[in-house]
Design a protein around this motif. Structure first.
Motif, short mmCIF file in Angstrom:
data_model
loop_
_atom_site.label_atom_id
_atom_site.label_comp_id
_atom_site.label_asym_id
_atom_site.label_seq_id
_atom_site.Cartn_x
_atom_site.Cartn_y
_atom_site.Cartn_z
N ASP A 57 57.83 15.99 13.19
CA ASP A 57 58.05 17.39 13.52
C ASP A 57 58.97 17.55 14.74
OD1 ASP A 57 57.47 20.04 12.90
OD2 ASP A 57 55.85 20.14 14.35
N ASN A 58 59.75 18.63 14.75
CA ASN A 58 60.59 19.02 15.90
C ASN A 58 61.66 17.98 16.21
OD1 ASN A 58 61.32 20.84 17.95
ND2 ASN A 58 60.03 19.81 19.45
N PHE A 59 62.29 17.45 15.18
CA PHE A 59 63.33 16.44 15.38
C PHE A 59 64.57 17.09 15.99
CE2 PHE A 59 66.92 13.79 14.07
CZ PHE A 59 66.46 12.54 14.44
N GLY A 60 65.17 16.40 16.95
CA GLY A 60 66.41 16.87 17.58
C GLY A 60 66.21 17.90 18.66
N CYS A 61 65.02 17.95 19.25
CA CYS A 61 64.78 18.91 20.33
C CYS A 61 65.52 18.46 21.59
CB CYS A 61 63.28 19.04 20.60
SG CYS A 61 62.45 17.49 21.02
N GLY A 62 65.46 19.24 22.63
CA GLY A 62 66.12 18.87 23.88
C GLY A 62 67.47 19.50 24.00
N SER A 63 68.43 18.76 24.54
CA SER A 63 69.75 19.32 24.82
C SER A 63 70.51 19.62 23.53
CB SER A 63 70.56 18.36 25.69
OG SER A 63 70.97 17.25 24.94
N SER A 64 71.60 20.34 23.70
CA SER A 64 72.35 20.80 22.53
C SER A 64 73.45 19.85 22.10
CB SER A 64 72.97 22.16 22.85
OG SER A 64 73.86 22.05 23.96
N ARG A 65 73.41 18.60 22.55
CA ARG A 65 74.54 17.69 22.31
C ARG A 65 74.83 17.46 20.82
NH1 ARG A 65 71.77 12.70 25.43
NH2 ARG A 65 71.54 14.43 26.87
N GLU A 66 76.05 17.78 20.44
CA GLU A 66 76.51 17.55 19.07
C GLU A 66 76.66 16.06 18.80
OE1 GLU A 66 79.87 19.30 15.98
OE2 GLU A 66 80.01 19.77 18.10
N HIS A 67 76.78 15.28 19.87
CA HIS A 67 76.91 13.82 19.73
C HIS A 67 75.72 13.23 18.96
CE1 HIS A 67 79.73 14.66 22.94
NE2 HIS A 67 80.20 13.43 22.89
N ALA A 68 74.56 13.90 18.98
CA ALA A 68 73.40 13.39 18.26
C ALA A 68 73.69 13.33 16.76
CB ALA A 68 72.16 14.25 18.54
N ALA A 69 74.28 14.39 16.22
CA ALA A 69 74.65 14.38 14.80
C ALA A 69 75.74 13.35 14.54
CB ALA A 69 75.12 15.77 14.37
N TRP A 70 76.69 13.22 15.46
CA TRP A 70 77.76 12.24 15.31
C TRP A 70 77.19 10.82 15.28
CZ3 TRP A 70 81.80 14.04 19.53
CH2 TRP A 70 82.28 15.31 19.20
N ALA A 71 76.24 10.55 16.19
CA ALA A 71 75.66 9.21 16.29
C ALA A 71 74.90 8.85 15.01
CB ALA A 71 74.74 9.12 17.50
N LEU A 72 74.14 9.81 14.48
CA LEU A 72 73.41 9.55 13.24
C LEU A 72 74.38 9.24 12.09
CD1 LEU A 72 70.67 12.28 13.57
CD2 LEU A 72 70.27 9.83 13.51
N ALA A 73 75.43 10.04 11.99
CA ALA A 73 76.42 9.81 10.93
C ALA A 73 77.08 8.45 11.11
CB ALA A 73 77.46 10.93 10.94
N ASP A 74 77.41 8.08 12.34
CA ASP A 74 78.06 6.80 12.58
C ASP A 74 77.10 5.63 12.32
OD1 ASP A 74 80.60 5.58 13.43
OD2 ASP A 74 79.43 4.79 15.11
N LEU A 75 75.81 5.90 12.43
CA LEU A 75 74.79 4.90 12.11
C LEU A 75 74.65 4.72 10.59
CD1 LEU A 75 72.61 3.09 13.55
CD2 LEU A 75 71.04 5.01 13.30
#
Length: 197
Positions: free
Chosen positions: A69-87
């Motif tokens: 639950d509540n995945f990706g909470c915290g700061s608004s960094r778009e890098h999180a989506a980029w990192a997942l895609a690059d993974l």
């Protein structure tokens, strides 16, 4: 953006709740504007632990992440989506997502699929041995064992994802209207048009 109609493959049964974007990609990796190479820093603190699930050969090449639950909470960094895609992650399945992460995932063609906790529990179990399928046409997540979990998605987001439309594509689809507006604006407000020196 690449159209996403179906995602099939092994899933990483991660399952943790309240995973913030600093866990997904630590702040020290935010000095880049490139999307490439961020997979190396994805879940860095977790991957520093011996025997972690992200480096388990059993899940090598997995393109789905199952989270809590509540995945990706915290700061608004778009890098999180980029990192997942690059993974190599194409879809994250969780009971809920932070609004900002969900928006960033959508803008980057990453599926954020919300299903109830009971479905997550079952998918975590199946992921240990078998693949999972996400079908955007039927809006369902299925397993080889006849499990079928439906999900909902904003119709606009759904259309953009299955057609591979990003913000630039959506703008370009209005190019005729934009051109008409610019021509009308030039004649209606000539003082706005730059004069050649």
């Amino acid at each position: 953006m690449k159209p996403v109609t179906r995602v099939e493959g092994r899933a990483i049964p991660f399952g943790q709740k309240n995973v913030d974007t600093d866990v997904i990609i630590p702040a020290k990796w935010l000095k880049t504007i490139s999307r490439e190479g961020l997979g190396e820093g994805a879940f860095e603190a977790i991957r520093a632990e011996e025997g972690n699930i992200f480096d388990d050969p059993e899940y090598a090449g997995a393109n789905i992440l199952i989270a809590g639950d509540n995945f990706g909470c915290g700061s608004s960094r778009e890098h999180a989506a980029w990192a997942l895609a690059d993974l190599g992650i194409t879809a994250v399945i969780a009971p809920s997502f932070s609004d900002i992460f969900s928006g960033n995932a959508f803008k980057n063609g990453l599926l954020a699929i919300a299903v109830p906790q009971a479905a997550i529990d079952r998918l975590m179990e199946v992921a240990r041995t078998d693949s999972i399928t996400i079908d955007m046409e039927s809006m369902s997540v299925t397993t080889p064992f006849q499990d079928r979990f439906t999900f909902e998605m904003d119709p606009f987001r759904h259309q953009c994802l299955v057609e591979g439309l990003d913000e630039i594509d959506l703008t370009m689809a209005k190019s005729d209207a934009i051109e008409r507006h610019e021509k009308n604006s030039d004649s209606a407000k000539p003082w706005l048009t730059p004069v050649a020196a």
